[in-house]
Design a protein around this motif. Structure first.
Motif, mmCIF file in Angstrom:
data_model
loop_
_atom_site.group_PDB
_atom_site.id
_atom_site.type_symbol
_atom_site.label_atom_id
_atom_site.label_comp_id
_atom_site.label_asym_id
_atom_site.label_seq_id
_atom_site.Cartn_x
_atom_site.Cartn_y
_atom_site.Cartn_z
ATOM 1 N N ALA A 215 -13.181 0.239 5.159
ATOM 2 C CA ALA A 215 -11.935 -0.074 5.873
ATOM 3 C C ALA A 215 -11.520 -1.520 5.675
ATOM 4 C CB ALA A 215 -12.099 0.223 7.365
ATOM 5 N N VAL A 216 -12.484 -2.436 5.669
ATOM 6 C CA VAL A 216 -12.108 -3.846 5.547
ATOM 7 C C VAL A 216 -11.600 -4.167 4.148
ATOM 8 C CG1 VAL A 216 -14.271 -4.986 4.804
ATOM 9 C CG2 VAL A 216 -12.761 -6.109 6.467
ATOM 10 N N ILE A 217 -11.999 -3.353 3.178
ATOM 11 C CA ILE A 217 -11.473 -3.516 1.816
ATOM 12 C C ILE A 217 -10.078 -2.897 1.700
ATOM 13 C CG2 ILE A 217 -11.841 -2.978 -0.616
ATOM 14 C CD1 ILE A 217 -13.887 -4.962 0.520
ATOM 15 N N VAL A 218 -9.955 -1.661 2.130
ATOM 16 C CA VAL A 218 -8.697 -0.922 1.949
ATOM 17 C C VAL A 218 -7.634 -1.361 2.947
ATOM 18 C CG1 VAL A 218 -7.627 1.365 1.980
ATOM 19 C CG2 VAL A 218 -9.912 1.064 0.993
ATOM 20 N N ASP A 219 -8.001 -1.462 4.217
ATOM 21 C CA ASP A 219 -7.029 -1.784 5.266
ATOM 22 C C ASP A 219 -6.942 -3.283 5.559
ATOM 23 O OD1 ASP A 219 -6.705 0.985 5.538
ATOM 24 O OD2 ASP A 219 -8.316 1.112 7.007
ATOM 25 N N TRP A 258 -9.225 4.961 0.539
ATOM 26 C CA TRP A 258 -7.953 4.673 -0.138
ATOM 27 C C TRP A 258 -7.118 5.947 -0.285
ATOM 28 C CZ3 TRP A 258 -5.207 6.001 -4.474
ATOM 29 C CH2 TRP A 258 -4.180 5.128 -4.844
ATOM 30 N N HIS A 259 -7.756 7.035 -0.697
ATOM 31 C CA HIS A 259 -7.033 8.296 -0.879
ATOM 32 C C HIS A 259 -6.512 8.810 0.449
ATOM 33 C CE1 HIS A 259 -7.730 8.663 -5.084
ATOM 34 N NE2 HIS A 259 -9.047 8.767 -4.979
ATOM 35 N N ALA A 260 -7.326 8.696 1.520
ATOM 36 C CA ALA A 260 -6.885 9.159 2.838
ATOM 37 C C ALA A 260 -5.700 8.349 3.319
ATOM 38 C CB ALA A 260 -8.045 9.050 3.834
ATOM 39 N N ARG A 261 -5.721 7.060 3.069
ATOM 40 C CA ARG A 261 -4.633 6.190 3.527
ATOM 41 C C ARG A 261 -3.338 6.451 2.761
ATOM 42 N NH1 ARG A 261 -4.082 -0.328 2.729
ATOM 43 N NH2 ARG A 261 -2.303 -0.614 4.083
ATOM 44 N N ASN A 262 -3.492 6.778 1.484
ATOM 45 C CA ASN A 262 -2.314 6.940 0.636
ATOM 46 C C ASN A 262 -1.902 8.404 0.460
ATOM 47 O OD1 ASN A 262 -1.598 4.107 -0.632
ATOM 48 N ND2 ASN A 262 -3.840 4.244 -0.553
#
Length: 265
Positions: A215-219, A258-262
């Protein structure tokens, strides 16, 4: 699968020759002998270690070069070091001992141009600005120095930008109020600093799971996720167990996040 050039970094706290873990920079818990713990991290094939002497600056002493040299001699991976660094001679002795990156905190708070002097002598890539941040009663963030005992009253976003202009090559951003709590990273803090600078940001403070690291990388838009408790404790009783995630586990978690977020299948 998304390709992500992100890192996980165990952050080890050195005090009086032993390794400890703190909670909100207090209540140190003894982990063991540094050499033994470093050997375990070697076996786990960790890519990088961050070693911070939590007593050096508070006690006004320089780095313990003999202890550092002994620890680094056992490491199979690059090591960054912070604690008590205030002169170019300190930097030169640490580099000659095998330290690859110099993590500097209080000295930059007092004299930010020190970063430029170090960068000019050893290269920008060797200078890591350590920024300890706490939130006040009104929710506003401020930078603290000297082991998070002195409030500078300075906003961390502006401070990080200023240090970048003075030549730091990387930022270690530590949310003091999350340290050792395993409540998750302060994503708002990490995101605000990461979006304000071009240099890599290492987030630290609060990791409780592999998902937090992702999360800290992606978000949070951090470049690396540093952690202590997550990598050295196990279970509710906080038994000492050195167990960092593998590179593949971390990359898979980042890709899934990343895939879940996008919204990707």
């Amino acid at each position: 699968m998304i390709v992500v050039d992100a890192r996980t970094i165990p952050c080890l706290l050195l005090s009086n020759g032993g390794l400890y873990k703190t909670t909100r920079f207090a209540e140190p818990v003894y982990l063991g002998d540094p050499i033994n713990i470093v050997r375990i991290f070697n076996e786990k094939e960790v890519d990088e270690l961050c070693l911070l002497d939590i007593e050096a600056c508070k006690s006004g002493r320089p780095p313990d070069f003999d202890v550092i040299r002994e620890i680094v001699s056992e490491c199979f991976m690059p090591v960054s070091y912070g604690g008590g660094i205030s002169t170019l001679d300190h930097c030169a002795r640490l580099i000659s001992s095998g330290i690859e990156k110099l993590v500097i905190n209080s000295a930059l708070g007092e004299r930010p141009e020190f970063a430029l002097e170090v960068a000019n002598m050893f290269g920008r890539q060797s200078v890591v600005a350590s920024i300890d941040v706490r939130a006040g009663p009104d929710g506003r963030y401020s930078v603290w120095t000297h082991g998070a005992t002195r409030d500078t009253g300075v906003d961390p976003v502006g401070y990080a930008s200023r240090l970048e202009r003075f030549g730091v090559g990387e930022i270690l951003l530590n949310a003091v109020d999350r340290d050792g709590t395993r409540e998750g990273y302060d994503l708002a803090l990490v995101r605000s600093v990461s979006s304000a600078v071009q240099v890599p940001v290492i987030a630290c403070g609060g990791a409780s799971s592999l998902d937090d690291l992702a999360a800290v990388i992606v978000d949070g838009h951090a470049t690396a996720a540093a952690a202590g408790s997550l990598f050295v404790f196990y279970g509710r009783r906080r038994a000492v167990l050195i167990n960092p995630p593998t590179y593949d586990e971390f990359q898979a978690a980042v890709a899934e996040r990343w895939h879940a977020r996008n919204g990707c299948a």
